[in-house]
Motif scaffolding. Sequence first.
Motif, PDB file in Angstrom:
ATOM      1  N   ARG A 253       0.817  -1.212   0.000  1.00  0.00           N
ATOM      2  CA  ARG A 253       0.000   0.000   0.000  1.00  0.00           C
ATOM      3  C   ARG A 253       0.852   1.264   0.000  1.00  0.00           C
ATOM      4  NH1 ARG A 253      -4.556  -2.034   4.438  1.00  0.00           N
ATOM      5  NH2 ARG A 253      -6.067  -2.850   2.907  1.00  0.00           N
ATOM      6  N   ALA A 254       1.933   1.247   0.755  1.00  0.00           N
ATOM      7  CA  ALA A 254       2.786   2.443   0.850  1.00  0.00           C
ATOM      8  C   ALA A 254       3.405   2.786  -0.495  1.00  0.00           C
ATOM      9  CB  ALA A 254       3.879   2.224   1.895  1.00  0.00           C
ATOM     10  N   GLU A 255       3.701   1.783  -1.307  1.00  0.00           N
ATOM     11  CA  GLU A 255       4.352   2.030  -2.587  1.00  0.00           C
ATOM     12  C   GLU A 255       3.364   2.171  -3.736  1.00  0.00           C
ATOM     13  OE1 GLU A 255       7.843   0.002  -3.609  1.00  0.00           O
ATOM     14  OE2 GLU A 255       8.612  -0.105  -1.557  1.00  0.00           O
ATOM     15  N   GLY A 256       2.065   2.036  -3.452  1.00  0.00           N
ATOM     16  CA  GLY A 256       1.050   2.267  -4.467  1.00  0.00           C
ATOM     17  C   GLY A 256       0.989   1.214  -5.558  1.00  0.00           C
ATOM     18  N   LEU A 257       1.351  -0.027  -5.243  1.00  0.00           N
ATOM     19  CA  LEU A 257       1.233  -1.086  -6.230  1.00  0.00           C
ATOM     20  C   LEU A 257      -0.242  -1.446  -6.439  1.00  0.00           C
ATOM     21  CD1 LEU A 257       4.303  -1.244  -5.586  1.00  0.00           C
ATOM     22  CD2 LEU A 257       4.132  -3.705  -5.981  1.00  0.00           C
ATOM     23  N   THR A 258      -0.531  -2.049  -7.571  1.00  0.00           N
ATOM     24  CA  THR A 258      -1.925  -2.304  -7.935  1.00  0.00           C
ATOM     25  C   THR A 258      -2.135  -3.763  -8.335  1.00  0.00           C
ATOM     26  OG1 THR A 258      -1.515  -1.728 -10.252  1.00  0.00           O
ATOM     27  CG2 THR A 258      -2.182   0.065  -8.767  1.00  0.00           C
ATOM     28  N   GLY A 259      -3.404  -4.168  -8.304  1.00  0.00           N
ATOM     29  CA  GLY A 259      -3.787  -5.478  -8.822  1.00  0.00           C
ATOM     30  C   GLY A 259      -4.329  -6.446  -7.795  1.00  0.00           C
ATOM     31  N   LEU A 260      -4.198  -6.140  -6.506  1.00  0.00           N
ATOM     32  CA  LEU A 260      -4.719  -7.027  -5.470  1.00  0.00           C
ATOM     33  C   LEU A 260      -6.042  -6.510  -4.930  1.00  0.00           C
ATOM     34  CD1 LEU A 260      -1.593  -8.064  -3.347  1.00  0.00           C
ATOM     35  CD2 LEU A 260      -2.878  -9.455  -4.984  1.00  0.00           C
ATOM     36  N   GLU A 261      -6.913  -7.439  -4.594  1.00  0.00           N
ATOM     37  CA  GLU A 261      -8.219  -7.114  -4.014  1.00  0.00           C
ATOM     38  C   GLU A 261      -8.381  -7.890  -2.714  1.00  0.00           C
ATOM     39  OE1 GLU A 261     -10.623  -8.550  -7.170  1.00  0.00           O
ATOM     40  OE2 GLU A 261     -10.165  -6.873  -8.532  1.00  0.00           O
ATOM     41  N   GLY A 262      -9.262  -7.409  -1.853  1.00  0.00           N
ATOM     42  CA  GLY A 262      -9.561  -8.125  -0.604  1.00  0.00           C
ATOM     43  C   GLY A 262      -8.932  -7.478   0.598  1.00  0.00           C
ATOM     44  N   PHE A 263      -7.745  -7.931   0.996  1.00  0.00           N
ATOM     45  CA  PHE A 263      -7.028  -7.447   2.175  1.00  0.00           C
ATOM     46  C   PHE A 263      -7.847  -7.643   3.448  1.00  0.00           C
ATOM     47  CE2 PHE A 263      -5.224  -5.038  -1.376  1.00  0.00           C
ATOM     48  CZ  PHE A 263      -3.866  -5.267  -1.196  1.00  0.00           C
TER      49      PHE A 263
END
Length: 228
Positions: A90-100
Amino acid sequence: MASEVFVSPRFFVLEDGILGSRFDTDVDTVEPTHLADAPRCAKCNDFIGMLTWLPPYRVKLELHGEELGDFIDGVGYELLVSERFVEAFRAEGLTGLEGFQPVEVVRVRRMTKRSRKPLTVPRYFVVWPCFGRAAVDLVLNRVRVSSPPTCTECRATGIDATHGFVLEPGTWAGEDIFRPRGMQGKVVVSERFKDFVERHGLTNMVLTPTEQYVRDPSHLGPAPLPTT
């Protein structure tokens, strides 16, 4: 002025650690287990995934290695990732994952006595890689299939052997982790994701360049190269 040289982006298949590694771990869900329908293609309505795991998210782990890692492949299409992974992602702003969604680890069973040190159990979260727009290249892949795909949207087909694959240029939408069209059973990540894993020292994550990825349980060999 010199012309710019276009470099195709690199992609990697993400898997958890190899059997017998220090992070070797099996995961199983704990009853009651609730499941939703599997995802379907918006065009042909065929299934493109497995049944979706619903809360409560409770698991038991079997540790065959020495310690628990930041990543554990799930029993379906879900993945388990550590709190350390989630915070950095989250801190690095990566994308593509859902849920958490947080996961309750009910039990950890140590299957080996190789290590006597106290076991640290990370706080885990369940995530799902998105179904991306990137599509496997139907011409350049060294993939043997049981039958050609019939849907131009999902490109789903039975895969008998894989000896490397590439993604069709112009189809990737920029996600850092995703399941590609035509090979939804694999989790593919960007080079930025690979750098992220290495920079943070995230454990139990094996990254193989897609063009070098091999899975051929029946020893069929690679598909023949297209003729010109």
